[in-house]
Design an enzyme around this catalytic site. Sequence first.
Site, PDB file in Angstrom:
ATOM      1  CB  CYS A 195      -3.296  30.338   3.765  1.00  0.00           C
ATOM      2  SG  CYS A 195      -1.741  30.656   2.945  1.00  0.00           S
TER       3      CYS A 195
ATOM      4  CD  GLU B 265       1.493  27.225   4.312  1.00  0.00           C
ATOM      5  OE1 GLU B 265       0.248  27.240   4.384  1.00  0.00           O
ATOM      6  OE2 GLU B 265       2.194  28.229   4.502  1.00  0.00           O
TER       7      GLU B 265
END
Lengths: 87, 904
Positions: B508, B510
């Site tokens: 989501c 990184e």
Amino acid sequence: MEKLTYRDTRNYAPIDVTKGMDLLTREIVMADAEAPEGYEPIPKCKLCTNFTGTDTFMGTCEASMNEPKFIAYPDMVATTCEMYQAM
Amino acid sequence: MAKTLKSVLADAGIPMDFESGGQAPETLTDREITREPHPRVQKLKDIFMESLSSASNEFPYWYTREYMLHDSEVPVIRRAKALKSAFSHSTPVIFPGELLTMRKAPYVRGSFPMPWLSEGFYMAKEDEFYQEALKRGSASVDEHSKFGQGGGNVPQSFGKVISIAGKFGIRQEEVPALLKLAKLWFGKSVDDLGNKYEQMVPGYETKEKIMRNIVCMFDSGFTLPQGREVINYYYPLEYGFDGIIKIAKEMKAKVAGRADGDGMVGMNRLYNYEAVIHVIEGVQNWILNYAKEAARLEALETCARQKKEYREMAERLEWIAHNPPRTFIEAFQMIETVHIAALNEDAISGLAPGRIGQVLYPYFEQDIAAGRITEDEVIELLELDRVYKTSIDCFASVGVVGGVLSGNTFNTVSIGGLDKNGRSAVNRLEYLILEAGATNAMPQSTLALLYDEKLPEDFLMLAMEVIKTGAGYPAFMNTPIAQEFLVNQYGHEGMDSEEARAWAIGGCLETSPCTWKPLHLNGREYWIPGGAGQPTSVGVHFVSMPKVLELTLFNGIDQNTGEKVYEPHNRSLDTYEALEEQFKKYWKETVGVLTLTNNIQHDIWRKNNMAIFSSLLKPDCLDNGHLINELGYRYNATFNVESTGTITFVNSMAALKKMVYEDRELNLEEMKTALKENFGFRDAHEINSFSLADQEKRDDSDNRWDKLHFKALQSPKYGNDDHYADSILLEWENFFCPDCKNYESLYGHTMYPCQISVSTHGAMGSATIASPDGRLSGTTFADASLSAYPGTDKNGPFALLNSATVWDHSMSQNCQLNIKVHPSAINGHEGAKKLLDLTRAYMRKGGFHIQYNIVDSKVLKAAQEHPENYRDLMVRVAGFTQYWVEIGKGVQDELIARTEYEGV
């Protein structure tokens, strides 16, 4: 002749564990509902000569190369199994 | 009726105002922009909306059967043969109207367990395996994690459907085989074997206690060992599967019997290439089985149009099973197939497709120019892709899927960013990706906009219009900040500024290392970006800062369970500095032992369960003959330390500093007593509400803690551009970020910080007593890592941005700021412009990430009361969007409580 449920036919595409689509009528139908007459049975282990077992939900695949022979379960779809032998 | 905190404070004249910058209209306000997908897509979406998460035994059955047959084989070949068998035997399921196909399992939301990773968590609770998992602490968090009760979740058994792992339904006919297969892996799974060896780590007992008491949310090596990374579609697109087999065969001949100077693993290259061939053959069989099914359906079909679509689908699948794609739709089908194949190889969340607008652009450009496809047809395919991606479920434990992921699997698409030469990478296809995100708003793929000053204004304004649909995307991520992080973290592995421009978001949120590869299509060369690094968000998962603070205050003893987690420090903590120092000691002890135990889990994973399919996709495995486990990827320094509850910790430290150490309004023992007494309130679990405002006074409360509680709530808070609290955040970040470099992953690289909460702020808050900032027992922490605690950011959004950027965000692979805005606050073109100005201001201040929930809190309350009327309501949780009805109660309460901005 024994009546088939939808989930035991090839004219059914499973949406989830409870329901699917009748591919001929496009209707959403319950998996365990009775399918219309003439619908083609889908290959499953319970219809294969290599399947042995008396338990309702478990058995053995005699065609497996494993020693001892590997487990199988009657409800498993076998359309992609190269060892499937219809009864 | 017991008094709620909100009413208690109101009586005392203290407003608990969760609206900021004005007042919301009294009536329920819907989002300003709503769009509809193409009719074909709507039909398939309707099917998705009615479908339950369904588990199947098929893949694990064939995998296990083949694996058990080859117990004397080289491990990588044994695994490859098992994967080949599993792929080859997966039953194809195709629905009318689909243009793209291939699915994880034979259901719309199908998935399956992987007992070779972990098997205890989905056994019956009375089963010895489950009890063992509880003892190890690997199942403890399940007790604090909740799934939403609606949508596609199957939280309870019914009829012939058995609920497993709190979310998935499985047919009763499959349950005995499911359990038998699981038991065949007992003592052999990564979980079991890893546990055998991690017990040899000094301090293992502490690790167990850390897990049992939810100081850390979950183990790494056997839960979701891959993911939070960017996939790379280059090799299948450039060479096709036959081409990859040809490369592997040629390389086999080159390396057979040769170490080439590497006496450790040089010889392994032969087996690795052989394994690649096996797995690709399995994937080819899988694709061809779908092709056969499409052909079978064509024969059954009476509608001429549908018949033609089945035929074209069969032809496409037959082509891409062997060859590189030639057209946009073939390329789309190829990447769809590769994506699902990678997901079926391992338990994965967060496998990001990456910058697919740039990966697919060559096909788009040439098809549009040749008149082979229209933009409208492209949007339809992009809408369909959203149905497929949202259908992806991941089978893992309640704690992981519910407590962390909220059921999402984070297949994030990145848009924007820079090209290889440093120019804006935005292209026409990316405008259409944004359009499709609005016309078919579904949780996946969520969109990450890689912001740079060079991006076109109309593209950014279109992004604002999409945000206004309430989809929660695109989120904005800052390209220069990410590039700085990447060069710092991966410079020693060859990362330079040009390579850093290829970056994308994995999972989501990184920041993931990527690379450029030259794709050739009809004589033209295009440099396309794709993943080149190992999974991120592996290593030390979610360590709860408020829980470590609780343990620091109470001499190492957990106040919920009474268990001694750490050796008592026996210090009086009579100065703020002593408190801070002891907190850091416990923190370091926690991260230290978790690093070692998780290294062992991952080491077992890489020995027996290594990625083969994912590896062949990633540069430079096909070139060097090494898979992920032998550092075949270009970038391997990806392991991290994750924190949760940053702002709750910061606010708590600010309260302690102010009230106990500076103003001396009370001593530390009095504060500890107040915390244990939960300031006179009932525990959140007693009332089944997890937001602060709804907490209820105990019937026997004599109000003795009220004054202290009010002061705690009014002590300095982060998010107000107030140096007092913000300096504590700065101090923490300047400790935490460099401290991660003190820990080494199994791959021999130092670690880095990861600062996202996903949904852990709910489950971890559930396990933590009251905190000195006034938060009550069992309630959620502040979400994300830079969001203000609900109702405490009172000075407007720009003050919040100032607080958030008090530290250098490039020290961390990420950080996260969520802001909830009432739809009426950003009405019309002017409203969109204001939202862009706010976003741009944050990026210019050096903020890494910001995203918006455009929603009326009253709608959320109504949805909680009448979920049946809100099946399609979506909200932004953390780095992802999810259907409201599929989110657990704790996080729902927190979402309602978040400060709502009435103006920006």
